[in-house]
Design a protein around this motif. Sequence first.
Motif, PDB file in Angstrom:
ATOM      1  N   LEU A   1       3.520   2.544   5.437  1.00  0.00           N
ATOM      2  CA  LEU A   1       2.419   3.471   5.157  1.00  0.00           C
ATOM      3  C   LEU A   1       1.890   3.302   3.734  1.00  0.00           C
ATOM      4  O   LEU A   1       0.684   3.364   3.502  1.00  0.00           O
ATOM      5  N   GLU A   2       2.787   3.061   2.782  1.00  0.00           N
ATOM      6  CA  GLU A   2       2.353   2.816   1.402  1.00  0.00           C
ATOM      7  C   GLU A   2       1.552   1.522   1.310  1.00  0.00           C
ATOM      8  O   GLU A   2       0.542   1.457   0.613  1.00  0.00           O
ATOM      9  N   ARG A   3       2.001   0.504   2.014  1.00  0.00           N
ATOM     10  CA  ARG A   3       1.276  -0.773   2.032  1.00  0.00           C
ATOM     11  C   ARG A   3      -0.106  -0.593   2.665  1.00  0.00           C
ATOM     12  O   ARG A   3      -1.100  -1.122   2.180  1.00  0.00           O
TER      13      ARG A   3
ATOM     14  N   GLU B   1      -1.853   2.122   2.704  1.00  0.00           N
ATOM     15  CA  GLU B   1      -2.666   2.864   1.736  1.00  0.00           C
ATOM     16  C   GLU B   1      -3.225   1.924   0.656  1.00  0.00           C
ATOM     17  O   GLU B   1      -4.395   2.019   0.280  1.00  0.00           O
ATOM     18  N   ALA B   2      -2.402   1.004   0.192  1.00  0.00           N
ATOM     19  CA  ALA B   2      -2.851   0.034  -0.811  1.00  0.00           C
ATOM     20  C   ALA B   2      -3.941  -0.878  -0.242  1.00  0.00           C
ATOM     21  O   ALA B   2      -4.910  -1.212  -0.931  1.00  0.00           O
TER      22      ALA B   2
ATOM     23  N   ASP C   1       7.968   4.385   5.687  1.00  0.00           N
ATOM     24  CA  ASP C   1       7.287   4.818   4.461  1.00  0.00           C
ATOM     25  C   ASP C   1       6.691   3.630   3.711  1.00  0.00           C
ATOM     26  O   ASP C   1       5.583   3.709   3.189  1.00  0.00           O
ATOM     27  N   GLY C   2       7.419   2.535   3.661  1.00  0.00           N
ATOM     28  CA  GLY C   2       6.907   1.332   3.001  1.00  0.00           C
ATOM     29  C   GLY C   2       5.667   0.785   3.694  1.00  0.00           C
ATOM     30  O   GLY C   2       4.724   0.350   3.030  1.00  0.00           O
TER      31      GLY C   2
ATOM     32  N   ASN D   1      -3.156  -8.440   5.718  1.00  0.00           N
ATOM     33  CA  ASN D   1      -3.696  -7.120   5.430  1.00  0.00           C
ATOM     34  C   ASN D   1      -4.410  -6.513   6.637  1.00  0.00           C
ATOM     35  O   ASN D   1      -5.259  -5.642   6.488  1.00  0.00           O
TER      36      ASN D   1
ATOM     37  N   SER E   1      -7.200   0.926  -0.106  1.00  0.00           N
ATOM     38  CA  SER E   1      -7.792   0.952  -1.449  1.00  0.00           C
ATOM     39  C   SER E   1      -8.510  -0.365  -1.753  1.00  0.00           C
ATOM     40  O   SER E   1      -9.602  -0.364  -2.331  1.00  0.00           O
TER      41      SER E   1
END
Length: 134
Positions: free
Chosen positions: A89-91, A93-94, A86-87, A45, A97
């Motif tokens: 960037l989504e990861r 973002e998660a 995109d994947g 992460n 969070s």
Amino acid sequence: MTQREATDAEIARAEAAIGRRLNRPRYLEESAGHVGYLDALNPENDLREMLVFDLDENLKAFSRLDIDQLSHVQLRHWAKWAGGVDGVLERAEAIVSKYRELLRPANLAAFGVLLSGYAEESQFNAFLKSLGEK
């Protein structure tokens, strides 16, 4: 986990449960609290690794390319990489969070039981207050 001396009532219940007298003093281990989202700190992460060393470096390399001069193999490689952005960037973002949840004052407050003395507690409480609940 924290450890404390058992009360007379707790010792009496334990003795009744096992049917014999226990040596004193007896100590109990108790959960000091729960801090969630610690998995945000796992190496996979690492946002710096993901965004700076992967995305940024590949974007720089891609910007230097002359697309008209690329082979089919090279084009396939870059198309596959671009499809995964995109994947990533989504990861990311998660993960952000998770970091936000980890750093919520209510989540970190459980560390307060590890402090000793007024000065440490004041410093820790000031730190938690600086995080705020947003």
